[in-house]
Every structure is written in C-alpha cells, then in structure tokens.
Design a protein around this motif. Structure first.
Motif, PDB file in Angstrom:
ATOM      1  N   GLU A 203      24.117  48.839  27.068  1.00  0.00           N
ATOM      2  CA  GLU A 203      24.532  50.139  26.534  1.00  0.00           C
ATOM      3  C   GLU A 203      24.305  51.265  27.540  1.00  0.00           C
ATOM      4  O   GLU A 203      25.041  52.255  27.564  1.00  0.00           O
ATOM      5  N   ASN A 206      27.345  51.710  30.866  1.00  0.00           N
ATOM      6  CA  ASN A 206      28.670  52.337  30.795  1.00  0.00           C
ATOM      7  C   ASN A 206      29.745  51.570  31.566  1.00  0.00           C
ATOM      8  O   ASN A 206      30.456  52.117  32.402  1.00  0.00           O
ATOM      9  N   LYS A 207      29.829  50.282  31.299  1.00  0.00           N
ATOM     10  CA  LYS A 207      30.858  49.422  31.904  1.00  0.00           C
ATOM     11  C   LYS A 207      30.820  49.434  33.437  1.00  0.00           C
ATOM     12  O   LYS A 207      31.854  49.386  34.100  1.00  0.00           O
ATOM     13  N   TYR A 235      31.064  46.213  26.405  1.00  0.00           N
ATOM     14  CA  TYR A 235      30.095  46.741  27.367  1.00  0.00           C
ATOM     15  C   TYR A 235      30.432  46.400  28.813  1.00  0.00           C
ATOM     16  O   TYR A 235      29.673  46.760  29.719  1.00  0.00           O
TER      17      TYR A 235
END
Length: 251
Positions: A203, A206-207, A235
C-alpha cells in the motif's frame, strides 16, 4: 533474460511442486538461485544440463532451499565438472564445509569457492554481465533477498520472509518481484507471507513495482489462488503471477 522456476514448493511434499529453486538465464549463462530438494531432478524437465551451472545464490540455509546443493556438486563431478561458486548469507561456508565433510570422497574432488554476503553488498558474479544487490529479509535465520540487474531487465527474489521494507525498497522500479506467499489470506503466521500481509506492505509503494510472481506455496494455499490475485492486483503496475514448477518468464 529468462527465469525458469524449477521448484515452487516448501518442505512439505506436494504433487507438482518440489522445493525452492529458480534458474535465471543471462545471455544463455545460467545462474541458480536456491537449490532445495527435487530441484536437481527438474533440470532434464527444463531441458537444461546441470553441468552448465557453476554459480549459485543461496537466500538462506533452510533445507528446502539447499538440500540439493551437495547432490548438484556430486552430479557435476560425475560428469567431469568440479568448480562451483556459491554466494550466501553468514554461515554458508561453515554449513557447506560440514556437509562436504560427511562425504570426503566428494570433498576431495570438487573446487568450491564460497562468498558470504552482508546486506547492502553489490557485486557482479564472475562470468556474468549483471549486477546483484542483496538486502536482509525478515525470517527465522539470516536470509538475503537479491536484486539482479541486467541489460534485459531487473528482478528481485525475496527468499523466505515476512513482508518487509528492506525487500520492497530493493524492488522499487524492478520489472518483477518474485515473492514468497506461503499461506492464504487471514492466516496468522510469522517469518512468512500471506497475500493480506503483502498487500498491507505494498500500500505504501504506489505501484512502484512492475509485476509480482508469488511462489513458495504451502499446501494450505491450494484453492486460494484467485483470492491471492484479487488481493494484490491493485498494488502493482503489471500483473500478479502464480509460479508453477517449470514455468518460464521472459524479461
């Protein structure tokens, strides 16, 4: 770069899964990451000769990650190949010395160079055109995660671990994170990972990681595959992949 999953299981026998082992082809030269029980027998299935392997990375010294290392040394010796370079965490040299000490007829015939690594170490294995960086994992014994960076791409291998920032930081902007996922969501466990605990860690990122490939499945994970993908798919920038023995990925 081709990544071949030789073993995606754990210490408990499962149909279709042997213990941990990943083979990476870097410009056709193979780098073996971990070598648990059953990995050696996967080489013919993968269409690769075990004698091609002269460099091994060990994440840690639990049996399901190292049990076939001495058998690999013996198999190579029986085919006339005696040199091996082994990278691993603190204690690797003492462990291997004791193992080979039980088989003096092998010990006297092989030339093994052991390099013990500390978290943060960066190195290029002899004969390879890549850079490897290691970080500490969160497990019950000293364990290293590895980031392999080559011209074709970058991936991170977690070894056995709870989700931890050391590994996530190592994996930022990597094309692929190969991460253990031992138990299904909701399982209370230490030293290992579930989709839920991995999602909680991701989480904060942020990718920033390309794709994730889950591996190191206990039998309890059977039937929870779709649940794992659904829990993690938001994710990562890429896809969530479930590793299978003899599966191949290209970077």
């Amino acid at each position: 770069m081709e990544i071949i999953f030789l073993g995606t299981g754990v210490a408990i026998p499962q149909k279709g899964r042997v213990q941990s082992g990943v083979l990476v082809r870097l410009e056709e030269k193979p780098l073996l990451v971990d070598c648990g029980s059953g990995v050696l027998s996967r080489f013919p299935d993968a269409g690769i000769s075990h004698t091609e392997v002269d460099t091994v990375l060990l994440s840690h010294l639990h049996l399901d990650h190292v049990a076939d290392l001495v058998p690999l040394l013996k198999a190579n010796w029986l085919r006339g190949k005696t040199n091996m370079r082994i990278y691993g965490p603190d204690g690797t040299e003492d462990w291997l010395s004791k193992m080979l000490g039980a088989y003096e007829y092998i010990q006297d015939e092989v030339d093994v160079d052991v390099i013990e690594l500390t978290p943060g170490k960066e190195f290029t294995p002899e004969g390879f055109d890549c850079e490897i960086t290691c970080a500490s994992a969160a497990h019950s014994v000293p364990t290293l995660a590895y980031r392999v960076t080559a011209e074709d791409g970058e991936f991170v291998y977690s070894g056995d671990t709870e989700p931890c920032r050391n590994i996530m930081d190592l994996a930022v902007e990597a094309d692929l994170l190969i991460h253990e996922c031992s138990f299904p969501p909701g399982t209370k466990v230490t030293n290992h990972t579930t989709p839920s605990t991995l999602a909680e860690m991701l989480e904060d990122y942020n990718k920033e990681i390309g794709s994730i490939c889950l591996t190191h499945f206990y039998p309890e994970m059977k039937g929870h595959e779709r649940e794992a993908i659904h829990r993690l798919k938001d994710y990562v920038e890429g896809e969530v992949i479930l590793a299978e023995d003899l599966m191949r990925l290209e970077l």
